[in-house]
Design an enzyme around this catalytic site. Structure first.
Site, short mmCIF file in Angstrom:
data_model
loop_
_atom_site.label_atom_id
_atom_site.label_comp_id
_atom_site.label_asym_id
_atom_site.label_seq_id
_atom_site.Cartn_x
_atom_site.Cartn_y
_atom_site.Cartn_z
N PRO B 128 -15.60 -9.91 -116.59
CA PRO B 128 -16.28 -10.03 -117.89
C PRO B 128 -16.44 -8.65 -118.56
O PRO B 128 -16.28 -8.54 -119.77
CB PRO B 128 -17.63 -10.64 -117.53
CG PRO B 128 -17.38 -11.41 -116.26
CD PRO B 128 -16.30 -10.68 -115.54
N GLN B 279 18.53 -15.37 -150.37
CA GLN B 279 18.49 -14.05 -149.74
C GLN B 279 17.16 -13.77 -149.04
O GLN B 279 17.12 -13.12 -147.99
CB GLN B 279 18.74 -12.98 -150.81
CG GLN B 279 19.16 -11.67 -150.20
CD GLN B 279 19.38 -10.62 -151.26
OE1 GLN B 279 18.47 -10.31 -152.02
NE2 GLN B 279 20.56 -10.06 -151.31
N GLU B 363 -2.22 -8.07 -119.70
CA GLU B 363 -1.58 -6.93 -119.02
C GLU B 363 -1.62 -5.68 -119.91
O GLU B 363 -0.67 -4.91 -120.00
CB GLU B 363 -0.17 -7.28 -118.54
CG GLU B 363 -0.24 -8.44 -117.55
CD GLU B 363 0.92 -8.55 -116.59
OE1 GLU B 363 1.68 -7.58 -116.45
OE2 GLU B 363 1.03 -9.60 -115.96
C1 LIG Z 1 -4.53 -16.38 -120.81
C2 LIG Z 1 -4.91 -15.12 -120.14
C3 LIG Z 1 -4.42 -14.85 -118.87
C4 LIG Z 1 -4.82 -13.70 -118.20
N1 LIG Z 1 -4.37 -13.50 -116.93
C5 LIG Z 1 -4.92 -12.46 -116.20
C6 LIG Z 1 -4.67 -12.34 -114.81
O1 LIG Z 1 -3.91 -13.12 -114.23
N2 LIG Z 1 -5.26 -11.36 -114.12
C7 LIG Z 1 -6.09 -10.49 -114.73
O2 LIG Z 1 -6.60 -9.63 -114.05
N3 LIG Z 1 -6.35 -10.57 -116.05
C8 LIG Z 1 -5.81 -11.54 -116.79
N4 LIG Z 1 -6.10 -11.66 -118.13
C9 LIG Z 1 -7.05 -10.72 -118.73
C10 LIG Z 1 -6.42 -9.77 -119.74
O3 LIG Z 1 -5.61 -8.84 -119.08
C11 LIG Z 1 -7.54 -9.13 -120.55
O4 LIG Z 1 -8.06 -10.15 -121.38
C12 LIG Z 1 -7.05 -7.99 -121.38
O5 LIG Z 1 -6.77 -6.90 -120.56
C13 LIG Z 1 -8.08 -7.58 -122.46
O6 LIG Z 1 -9.34 -7.40 -121.90
P1 LIG Z 1 -10.63 -8.04 -122.59
O7 LIG Z 1 -10.34 -9.47 -122.79
O8 LIG Z 1 -11.78 -7.70 -121.75
O9 LIG Z 1 -10.72 -7.37 -123.98
P2 LIG Z 1 -11.49 -6.01 -124.34
O10 LIG Z 1 -11.13 -4.98 -123.35
O11 LIG Z 1 -12.91 -6.33 -124.56
O12 LIG Z 1 -10.83 -5.66 -125.72
C14 LIG Z 1 -11.26 -6.16 -126.99
C15 LIG Z 1 -10.49 -5.44 -128.09
O13 LIG Z 1 -10.82 -4.05 -128.06
C16 LIG Z 1 -9.68 -3.27 -127.98
N5 LIG Z 1 -9.96 -2.06 -127.20
C17 LIG Z 1 -10.59 -2.01 -125.99
N6 LIG Z 1 -10.66 -0.72 -125.60
C18 LIG Z 1 -10.08 0.04 -126.56
C19 LIG Z 1 -9.87 1.41 -126.74
N7 LIG Z 1 -10.23 2.30 -125.84
N8 LIG Z 1 -9.26 1.84 -127.87
C20 LIG Z 1 -8.87 0.95 -128.81
N9 LIG Z 1 -9.05 -0.38 -128.68
C21 LIG Z 1 -9.63 -0.82 -127.57
C22 LIG Z 1 -8.69 -4.17 -127.30
O14 LIG Z 1 -7.36 -3.75 -127.57
C23 LIG Z 1 -9.01 -5.50 -127.93
O15 LIG Z 1 -8.40 -5.55 -129.21
C24 LIG Z 1 -5.69 -12.77 -118.84
C25 LIG Z 1 -6.11 -13.02 -120.13
C26 LIG Z 1 -5.76 -14.18 -120.78
C27 LIG Z 1 -6.28 -14.44 -122.16
#
Ligand SMILES: Cc1cc2nc3c(=O)[nH]c(=O)nc-3n(C[C@H](O)[C@H](O)[C@H](O)COP(=O)(O)OP(=O)(O)OC[C@H]3O[C@@H](n4cnc5c(N)ncnc54)[C@H](O)[C@@H]3O)c2cc1C
Ligand SMILES: Cc1cc2nc3c(=O)[nH]c(=O)nc-3n(C[C@H](O)[C@H](O)[C@H](O)COP(=O)(O)OP(=O)(O)OC[C@H]3O[C@@H](n4cnc5c(N)ncnc54)[C@H](O)[C@@H]3O)c2cc1C
Lengths: 321, 379, 249
Positions: B128, B279, B363
């Site tokens: 989370p 086009q 990822e």
């Molecule tokens: C369908 C699905 C499958 C998944 N499968 C896996 C899995 O198998 N294993 C696993 O471990 N994870 C998995 N994930 C998790 C996924 O890798 C994360 O959701 C992802 O890394 C983004 O993290 P977050 O959701 O916490 O977003 P946050 O980190 O909260 O990001 C929110 C926004 O802020 C931006 N942001 C955050 N930090 C910065 C920064 N320093 N500078 C600029 N922008 C920033 C992000 O780009 C994004 O736009 C999955 C996610 C989904 C939706």
């Protein structure tokens, strides 16, 4: 030098394709200034053989051995080659149907005669002998030159037409020499297929749309389909309304099919419908609206009311069989 | 320089294409709509060897190179990205980590069945509070002498409900920051593990994504992967390769949508001609073709570097970023070219558009790729 | 028992056929080569039979008459599961030549069952199997839709107009297969692709043999004309055109 055509019978009767074969053989023989011989294998009545004479047979060689009522490509090739050798014939012509396809390759090896399968036309040249055939599943044609002295052709259906050329009936009986062990494959049983064509496999598909107005009006569609041995299909709204079953629905969201011949009856030709049928080889559209988009992808079009066009069309096809 | 594929690479691409067209295409719309896990299709993927294609032959894998993997991922993703994400996670996140860092016993026990496709692997990193910021791990793995005791929650876990093997990332020495993180190989049936409901996603709805909760889960000492404290490196290195998989997935989504749009543009007529002859539409397709080709080069270059044993982290981040952005753009245009038809499910492009969105997020989001790439510029 | 499957190397069926400028040859640039689809079905069935341990098929081989551009296609056959590939090193001049070459090989290296496809999507039509059976002087079963082995007996279904025949025979024989012989052609697995590297692809010299025909020229069909309209009271004309022009009735 003569030309021999192998006239296959179906339970003692000939079909129109046989008449076409004889007509073609006669034409080739005239070009070569030689005789047209017809070979019939199995029991066939004289009256039936007489029909062949009407298309120009100088002589009909009949091998009416009842053991030969059952078709075996191995035995038939043996019989034909004995006749060819006895007559000193140079050209053998068969229909390009299942039996012709099975017999001709064997005959080619027996007689060391070059084979041009599924030819489409009279020869382009006689010496050298060059003839046109279909290659790449119809995506191209090839002109094949047969280099051997004896030559075998199988003739595609409807590539020449039937030409009457009445000749006097002249039947000669022939008894081939056949070793007994040639009759050795054991047929355990024969099963009849059920008549219903499967849509995906059908060569001909008769498809109808909302232009038919109601489910009760489908009889003419069924009739056309049955006289053609075709499968039936429909547009999506027709199956959505429950006029026809969903298994008949063709198009983007239904089945995608590619028959040789597709009838689109009372179908406007929406892009979603066309996506399922545009790989058909030939499309016939029947529609009251001359501006219907279906005509822009069809090969042949009839502007008219399906309820009157269909029965007539069915009748013409039935009477032509 | 050589742009020719080998005969074997072509054979793998063709096999993937045949599989996708014959066995994935039928039912893909329904599986997406009903969020039905592709059980049968994943089984076939295993039988054909795609689930372990990168694993060495001695561990029951296919022993194939990364270039072949890109080709196969592209073909499968053209049709069903829900299936290709399962393939990608299993191959490049879980199997790769075990093969690279695992002990011989771990390889025998965990790697072989995953490489054969008998068991599926999941990669448990995100939490989370730890998505982009993967160092903020709250899940703990306390060293109890003869075992580790795991507590915490993981989010967004692909194959979370179906996997038999988890590659879990957790903190053992929080005071050491990311040097205190460990990776573990865990049997998903262990006591104390509970799996949350199937997330109701926008796209890739047929893949099963779950939260996974750990309550006093006892993990034997020998299940730690790599050295004590090596977990974060393992996670980051796995993601470097994983990005090649997701980049190729994005590439496939884009090229699948492009192929459909190109075909449609030649069939649909408006104002008396095929829309390809307008086009505005032809130029859209030209742009799409160029960007897809560029994305393909990025993917193949990263894969090639990996196959040559050269560093590929920068290249895979570029590939992932570019391919994901391309996928989003191309699928949006593909829907546009399809007009109203593009907005209904039967034409596939709206699904591809929903799938494309995810490639910009998981990822490492596109923003995170830019962080990786820009740091790399100064390295 | 040993099975030999004849493989022809044909352009992918979705390929658009193009000709060289003089129309003498097919332009092969950019063509993808595949196993002739009917041969692929035959091969798949042969491998299924071998995998089913209730019968005694020990070996499935594939043979092609062709130059080295066939090698990729033969290796795909090995990847699908054939044990050995044989390429008879010669330009496949015509069906007679191809069948004669295979016959010469089979006389030296006997097989119990030889399978070929009912059609080849390039030139040779359905002739190779039938010619081979004549060269070998053994029975040929055409239009085969089912093939099972029970001890020393072979059970075959053959499509005939309006139904099917069920036949029983003993090897050797030539089977000419059509759709239905198996569900789907088999997709090679990674393991198969990997093992194909190590399987033998034997190149053997062709025997002396004349072909009986050759292609002098190709022609492409005319571009699709716009819709030909037929008046509703001239339906005979429509039927005539469907028969003699479109040749679909
Ligand atoms: C369908 C699905 C499958 C998944 N499968 C896996 C899995 O198998 N294993 C696993 O471990 N994870 C998995 N994930 C998790 C996924 O890798 C994360 O959701 C992802 O890394 C983004 O993290 P977050 O959701 O916490 O977003 P946050 O980190 O909260 O990001 C929110 C926004 O802020 C931006 N942001 C955050 N930090 C910065 C920064 N320093 N500078 C600029 N922008 C920033 C992000 O780009 C994004 O736009 C999955 C996610 C989904 C939706
Ligand atoms: C997302 C989507 C997917 C779809 N998928 C499909 C699909 O897979 N398949 C499909 O078929 N449709 C599909 N449709 C529906 C498609 O858009 C058309 O609405 C449908 O094909 C029209 O069916 P029709 O031609 O039978 O009816 P209409 O368009 O109503 O055409 C009836 C035709 O019959 C002619 N006609 C009327 N009376 C007669 C008569 N007495 N004799 C002869 N002709 C007559 C009319 O001139 C007209 O051309 C889809 C639509 C959408 C939005």
């Amino acid at each position: 030098m003569s030309v021999i055509a192998f006239a296959k019978n179906w339970e003692g009767k000939f079909k129109k394709s046989t008449y076409e074969l004889v007509s073609y053989a006669k034409d080739l023989a005239s070009r070569l200034n030689t005789q047209t011989l017809i070979l019939s294998i199995g029991e066939v009545d004289e009256s039936e053989l007489n029909k062949l004479a009407q298309y120009g047979a100088d002589k009909i060689i009949s091998v009416d051995d009842s053991r030969l009522n059952i078709l075996s490509s191995r035995i038939y090739a043996e019989v034909i080659s004995q006749v060819v050798n006895k007559e000193g014939a140079s050209y053998v012509i068969l229909s390009d149907n299942n039996s012709g396809k099975a017999i001709s390759p064997r005959l080619s090896v027996k007689l060391k005669a070059g084979l041009a399968a599924a030819v489409l036309d009279v020869p382009k040249s006689l010496d050298p002998f060059i003839i046109k055939k279909r290659v790449f599943s119809g995506k191209a044609f090839a002109y094949v030159q047969i280099d051997s002295e004896k030559k075998i052709l199988t003739l595609s259906k409807n590539s020449f037409g039937i030409v009457e050329n009445p000749a006097v009936l002249n039947i000669e009986r022939f008894t081939p020499e056949l070793a007994d062990d040639i009759f050795k494959i054991k047929v355990n049983s024969v099963e009849k297929a059920d008549d219903k064509m499967i849509l995906a496999d059908a060569d001909i598909v008769v498809s109808a749309g909302r232009g038919m107005k109601a489910a009760e009006n489908w009889q003419p569609v069924e009739d056309l389909s049955s006289v053609l041995g075709a499968a039936t299909a429909c547009s999506r709204p027709v199956s959505d309304d429950g006029w026809r079953g969903h298994e008949e629905h063709v198009g983007q969201t239904g089945k995608v099919i590619a028959p040789n011949l597709y009838f689109a009856i009372g179908i406007s030709g929406a892009i979603q419908h066309v996506a399922g049928i545009n790989r058909s080889k030939c499309i016939v559209a029947i529609n009251t609206d001359p501006e219907a988009p279906i005509f822009s992808i069809a090969d042949y079009g009839v502007v008219g009311d399906a309820m009157t066009v269909l029965p007539k069309l069915t009748e013409i096809i039935r009477s032509g069989e | 320089m050589n742009f020719e594929l080998t005969e074997e690479q072509e054979m793998i691409r063709d096999a993937a294409r045949d599989f996708a067209q014959r066995e994935l295409l039928p039912g893909v719309i329904e599986r997406d709509e009903n969020a039905t896990y592709p059980t049968e299709q994943v089984k076939r993927l295993g039988e054909l060897g795609f689930l372990g294609m990168l694993v060495d032959v001695e561990y029951d894998g296919g022993g194939m190179d990364a270039v072949s993997y890109v080709l196969a991922m592209e073909e499968i993703s053209k049709v069903d990205a829900s299936v290709s994400v399962i393939m990608s996670v299993n191959n490049s996140l879980v199997c790769w980590g075990v093969q690279k860092y695992g002990s011989e016993a771990q390889k025998q026990e965990f790697l072989k069945p995953m490489a054969r496709g008998d068991k599926i692997g999941a990669f448990l990193l995100s939490e989370p509070e730890a998505g982009s910021d993967a160092t903020s791990q709250r899940t703990t793995a306390v060293d109890m002498g003869d075992h580790y005791l795991i507590n915490g929650i993981k989010n967004w876990i692909t194959s979370g409900g179906t996997a038999s093997t988890y590659l879990l990332i957790a903190h053992t020495h929080p005071e050491k920051k990311h040097h205190g993180i460990n990776a573990f190989l865990i049997d998903s049936k262990l006591d104390g593990i509970t799996i949350g409901p199937h997330e109701n996603k926008m796209g890739m709805r047929a893949s099963d994504t779950h939260s996974v909760m750990f309550n006093n889960v006892k993990v034997p000492k020998e299940n730690r992967l790599g050295e004590d404290g090596q977990g974060f490196t393992i996670a980051m290195k796995s993601l470097e390769g994983g990005r090649i998989g997701i980049a190729s997935q994005a590439l496939g989504i884009a090229s699948g949508a492009y192929e459909l749009a190109l075909k449609y543009a030649q069939e649909r007529k408006t104002f008396g001609k095929e829309i390809f002859k307008h086009q505005a539409i032809a130029f859209k397709l030209a742009d799409m073709a160029v960007e897809i080709e560029a994305a393909r080069f990025f993917c193949l270059k990263a894969a090639w570097l990996k196959d040559q044993g050269k560093p590929y982290g920068q290249a895979s981040a570029m590939a992932k970023l570019y391919a994901a952005e391309t996928a989003m753009k191309v699928t949006t245009e593909a829907v546009q070219i399809h007009g109203g038809n593009g907005y209904v499910k039967e034409y596939h492009v709206e699904r591809l558009m929903r799938e494309a969105k995810l490639t910009q997020i998981y990822e490492g989001t596109s923003e995170i790729q830019k962080i990786v790439i820009s740091r790399g510029l100064l390295a | 028992m040993k099975i030999l499957v004849c493989i022809s190397n044909v352009p992918d069926t979705t390929t658009k056929v193009k000709l060289t400028d003089d129309n003498k040859q097919i332009d092969n640039a950019g063509v993808q080569w595949i196993i002739n689809p009917w041969d692929e079905l035959a091969l798949t069935r042969a491998i299924e039979l071998k995998e089913d341990s209730s019968n005694t098929i020990d070996e499935v081989c594939v043979v092609n008459v062709g130059l080295n551009q066939s090698d990729a296609t033969l290796r795909k056959a090995l990847a699908i599961g054939a044990d050995k590939a044989i390429r008879i090193d010669a330009e496949p001049l015509d069906a007679y030549f191809v069948a004669g070459q295979i016959a010469a090989y089979v006389k030296e290296n006997p097989f119990d069952i030889v399978l070929s496809g009912i059609e080849s999507s390039d030139y040779n039509g359905s002739s190779v199997g039938g010619m081979l059976s004549e060269f070998m002087d053994c029975p040929a079963i055409s239009s085969m839709t089912k093939l099972d082995v029970e001890n020393e007996n072979i059970i075959i279904h053959r499509a005939i107009p309006g139904g099917k025949q069920i036949l029983e025979l003993k090897p050797p024989f030539i089977g000419i297969v059509q759709k239905g012989i198996t569900n789907e052609p088999r997709i090679p697995a990674m393991r198969g692709i990997m093992m194909a590297r190590k399987k033998p692809l034997e190149v053997v010299a062709a025997v002396e043999l004349d072909s009986l025909s050759h292609i002098v020229e190709f022609e492409l069909p005319k571009a699709k004309a716009s819709c030909q309209m037929i008046a509703a009271d001239q339906l005979e004309e429509l039927v005539h055109l469907l028969k003699s022009e479109a040749k679909v009735l």
